[in-house]
Motif scaffolding. Structure first.
Motif, PDB file in Angstrom:
ATOM      1  N   ALA A  37      31.060  54.129  38.933  1.00 26.12           N
ATOM      2  CA  ALA A  37      31.336  53.877  37.511  1.00 26.12           C
ATOM      3  C   ALA A  37      31.642  55.191  36.794  1.00 26.12           C
ATOM      4  O   ALA A  37      32.506  55.244  35.903  1.00 26.12           O
ATOM      5  CB  ALA A  37      30.146  53.168  36.869  1.00 26.12           C
ATOM      6  N   LEU A  38      30.953  56.248  37.184  1.00 27.32           N
ATOM      7  CA  LEU A  38      31.185  57.554  36.565  1.00 27.32           C
ATOM      8  C   LEU A  38      32.565  58.086  36.946  1.00 27.32           C
ATOM      9  O   LEU A  38      33.287  58.646  36.119  1.00 27.32           O
ATOM     10  CB  LEU A  38      30.088  58.524  37.026  1.00 27.32           C
ATOM     11  CG  LEU A  38      30.070  59.899  36.395  1.00 27.32           C
ATOM     12  CD1 LEU A  38      29.850  59.809  34.887  1.00 27.32           C
ATOM     13  CD2 LEU A  38      28.953  60.753  37.028  1.00 27.32           C
ATOM     14  N   VAL A  71      31.794  47.758  30.289  1.00 31.35           N
ATOM     15  CA  VAL A  71      30.457  47.470  30.813  1.00 31.35           C
ATOM     16  C   VAL A  71      30.613  46.927  32.224  1.00 31.35           C
ATOM     17  O   VAL A  71      31.500  46.113  32.473  1.00 31.35           O
ATOM     18  CB  VAL A  71      29.760  46.413  29.928  1.00 31.35           C
ATOM     19  CG1 VAL A  71      28.442  45.972  30.542  1.00 31.35           C
ATOM     20  CG2 VAL A  71      29.548  46.952  28.519  1.00 31.35           C
ATOM     21  N   TYR A  72      29.767  47.391  33.141  1.00 33.29           N
ATOM     22  CA  TYR A  72      29.784  46.884  34.521  1.00 33.29           C
ATOM     23  C   TYR A  72      28.395  46.377  34.887  1.00 33.29           C
ATOM     24  O   TYR A  72      27.413  47.131  34.796  1.00 33.29           O
ATOM     25  CB  TYR A  72      30.204  47.994  35.491  1.00 33.29           C
ATOM     26  CG  TYR A  72      31.628  48.459  35.266  1.00 33.29           C
ATOM     27  CD1 TYR A  72      32.701  47.798  35.871  1.00 33.29           C
ATOM     28  CD2 TYR A  72      31.901  49.524  34.414  1.00 33.29           C
ATOM     29  CE1 TYR A  72      34.012  48.203  35.634  1.00 33.29           C
ATOM     30  CE2 TYR A  72      33.207  49.937  34.171  1.00 33.29           C
ATOM     31  CZ  TYR A  72      34.257  49.272  34.785  1.00 33.29           C
ATOM     32  OH  TYR A  72      35.554  49.683  34.541  1.00 33.29           O
ATOM     33  N   ASN A  73      28.312  45.116  35.301  1.00 28.27           N
ATOM     34  CA  ASN A  73      27.048  44.577  35.810  1.00 28.27           C
ATOM     35  C   ASN A  73      26.903  44.942  37.289  1.00 28.27           C
ATOM     36  O   ASN A  73      27.871  44.853  38.046  1.00 28.27           O
ATOM     37  CB  ASN A  73      27.026  43.049  35.679  1.00 28.27           C
ATOM     38  CG  ASN A  73      26.795  42.603  34.240  1.00 28.27           C
ATOM     39  OD1 ASN A  73      26.553  43.432  33.358  1.00 28.27           O
ATOM     40  ND2 ASN A  73      26.854  41.304  34.012  1.00 28.27           N
ATOM     41  N   GLY A 117      35.562  44.138  42.014  1.00 30.98           N
ATOM     42  CA  GLY A 117      37.021  44.014  41.940  1.00 30.98           C
ATOM     43  C   GLY A 117      37.693  45.276  41.440  1.00 30.98           C
ATOM     44  O   GLY A 117      38.683  45.737  42.011  1.00 30.98           O
ATOM     45  N   GLU A 118      37.131  45.881  40.385  1.00 27.53           N
ATOM     46  CA  GLU A 118      37.795  47.053  39.781  1.00 27.53           C
ATOM     47  C   GLU A 118      37.495  48.354  40.513  1.00 27.53           C
ATOM     48  O   GLU A 118      38.343  49.225  40.623  1.00 27.53           O
ATOM     49  CB  GLU A 118      37.330  47.234  38.325  1.00 27.53           C
ATOM     50  CG  GLU A 118      38.044  46.349  37.356  1.00 27.53           C
ATOM     51  CD  GLU A 118      37.697  46.717  35.915  1.00 27.53           C
ATOM     52  OE1 GLU A 118      37.306  47.876  35.642  1.00 27.53           O
ATOM     53  OE2 GLU A 118      37.801  45.817  35.065  1.00 27.53           O
ATOM     54  N   LEU A 119      36.242  48.488  40.954  1.00 24.43           N
ATOM     55  CA  LEU A 119      35.833  49.799  41.481  1.00 24.43           C
ATOM     56  C   LEU A 119      35.515  49.760  42.978  1.00 24.43           C
ATOM     57  O   LEU A 119      35.144  50.773  43.572  1.00 24.43           O
ATOM     58  CB  LEU A 119      34.608  50.320  40.705  1.00 24.43           C
ATOM     59  CG  LEU A 119      34.758  50.374  39.173  1.00 24.43           C
ATOM     60  CD1 LEU A 119      33.508  50.945  38.522  1.00 24.43           C
ATOM     61  CD2 LEU A 119      35.981  51.204  38.779  1.00 24.43           C
ATOM     62  N   GLY A 120      35.641  48.582  43.577  1.00 24.63           N
ATOM     63  CA  GLY A 120      35.459  48.473  45.032  1.00 24.63           C
ATOM     64  C   GLY A 120      34.029  48.676  45.489  1.00 24.63           C
ATOM     65  O   GLY A 120      33.776  49.025  46.645  1.00 24.63           O
TER      66      GLY A 120
END
Ligand code: NAD
Ligand code: TYD
Length: 352
Positions: free
Chosen positions: A237-238, A246-248, A306-309
């Protein structure tokens, strides 16, 4: 350098150790060393010039401003908080002070520093805010898991204070453009967790021949995330999280509390059988329920996947066994953190 707040606590110290082991930039670690902060967690970094420990409060504006400027910080990873729901029920004030006012002051210091940076450093700067799934409230058995779009419905002083901090972080992005990313994760477990939380408390009590306290009917459900998997999600995420998003983060491991305790008892029966040959489940004791106890948490982690693998590497079965073994191998650590203050808490909270 990066600034980690709360890096002597459970998740923060795991993060700092993982970050530096993975070749990350040097770390300034700002921690107040409350009952939950423990420098022994960072012993492997003793004498390592890549780790600068500073004892202090995130609410100390001058201190934080000096650290940001003097170390030319390029990212803040914000873990520092009062984190225990039961303590927030007995005494909410520290939660308001650190989680809300402290986060506000940290944001103010970050904003002042970031605004004055040259353009390239401004663009690269990040404020990563670590939060909890508890801000979304409680799920019914058939509800879909928490998505990032769920309404906030915090039910305890702890989750209300974290929700407030999430709103402040969001506001600083939308109003001032501060480059923030927020993560909301489920219940962490693993090495270095203070034995006031369910899993380390049950392991410690089992080995000490004490009752294993189950609140209410024990059918409350949590999603369990291995701390190493949480650290890898924060790193993703960083590095690649979209600003203001926001990422759960979840472990894909929903379990009822009573099942978690049965699993711990089974592993302990195998790894460290009781002297009398009886199963550890004999120590299970049902106690009065927590007021306002949330029934179920569950995480929909499709966005970060999905976005960050990112996906978790541990299953609950592999992670919990690693955790039990870590506690069995680190009994002196447990003995050191379960000091007089810890014993006072246990006596007060579990009285009767
Ligand atoms: P922890 O209680 O183990 O550690 C918190 C750390 O913050 C301690 O080292 C403490 O000394 C420090 N601290 C407290 N107040 C401070 C202040 N005013 N200034 C500076 N330092 C201060 O908590 P944890 O379990 O490692 O949780 C870390 C973060 O993750 C918290 O923000 C928490 O809300 C969040 N979180 C935790 C979990 C979990 O299961 N443990 C789940 C979801 C989210
Ligand atoms: P905890 O580890 O305190 O995390 P949280 O409240 O943030 O989810 O508790 C996890 C679950 O275990 C929660 O449903 C409360 C329950 N619990 C017990 O049944 N007995 C205990 O002694 C503790 C500490 C927790």
């Amino acid at each position: 350098m990066i600034l980690v707040t709360g890096g002597a606590g459970f998740i923060g110290s795991n993060f700092v150790l993982d970050w530096l082991a993975g070749g990350g930039e040097p770390v300034v670690n700002l921690d107040k060393l409350t009952y939950a902060g423990n420098l022994e967690n960072l012993a492997p970094l003793s004498g390592d010039p890549r780790h600068v420990f500073v004892r202090g409060d995130i609410g100390d504006r001058e201190l934080v401003a000096g650290l940001l400027t003097n170390h030319r910080i390029r990212a803040i990873v914000h873990f520092a908080a009062e984190s225990h729901v039961d303590r927030s029920i007995h005494g909410p004030e520290d939660f308001i002070e650190t989680n809300i006012v402290g986060t506000f002051r940290l944001l103010e210091a970050a904003r002042a520093y970031w605004s004055a940076l040259p353009a390239a450093e401004r663009d690269a700067f990040r404020f990563l805010h670590v939060s909890t799934d508890e801000v979304y409230g409680s799920l019914a058995p058939d509800d879909p898991p928490f998505a990032e779009t769920n309404q906030y419905q915090p039910n305890s002083p702890y989750s209300a204070s974290k929700a407030a901090s999430d709103h402040l972080v969001r506001g600083y992005h939308h109003t001032y453009g501060l480059p923030v990313v927020t993560t909301n994760c489920s219940n962490n477990y693993g090495p270095l967790q203070f034995p006031e939380k369910l899993i380390p408390l049950v392991i410690a009590n089992a080995l000490a021949g004490k009752p294993l306290p189950i609140y209410g009917d024990g059918r409350q459900i949590r999603d369990w995330l291995y701390v190493g998997d949480h650290c890898s999600a924060i790193r993703r995420a960083l590095a690649a999280g979209r600003l203001g998003e926001v990422y759960n983060i979840g472990g894909a491991s929903e379990q009822a509390n009573i099942d978690v305790v049965h699993t711990l008892c089974r592993i302990l029966d195998e790894e460290r059988p009781r002297a009398d040959g009886k199963p550890y489940t004999e120590q299970i004791t049902y106690v009065k329920d927590r007021p306002g106890h949330d029934r179920r948490y569950a995480i929909d982690a499709r966005k970060i996947t999905g976005e960050l693998g990112w996906t978790p590497a541990e299953t609950f079965e592999t992670g919990i066994r690693r955790t039990v073994r870590w506690y069995l191998d680190h009994q002196p650590w447990v003995a050191n953190v379960t000091s007089g203050a810890y014993r006072d808490w246990i006596a007060k909270h579990y009285a009767g």
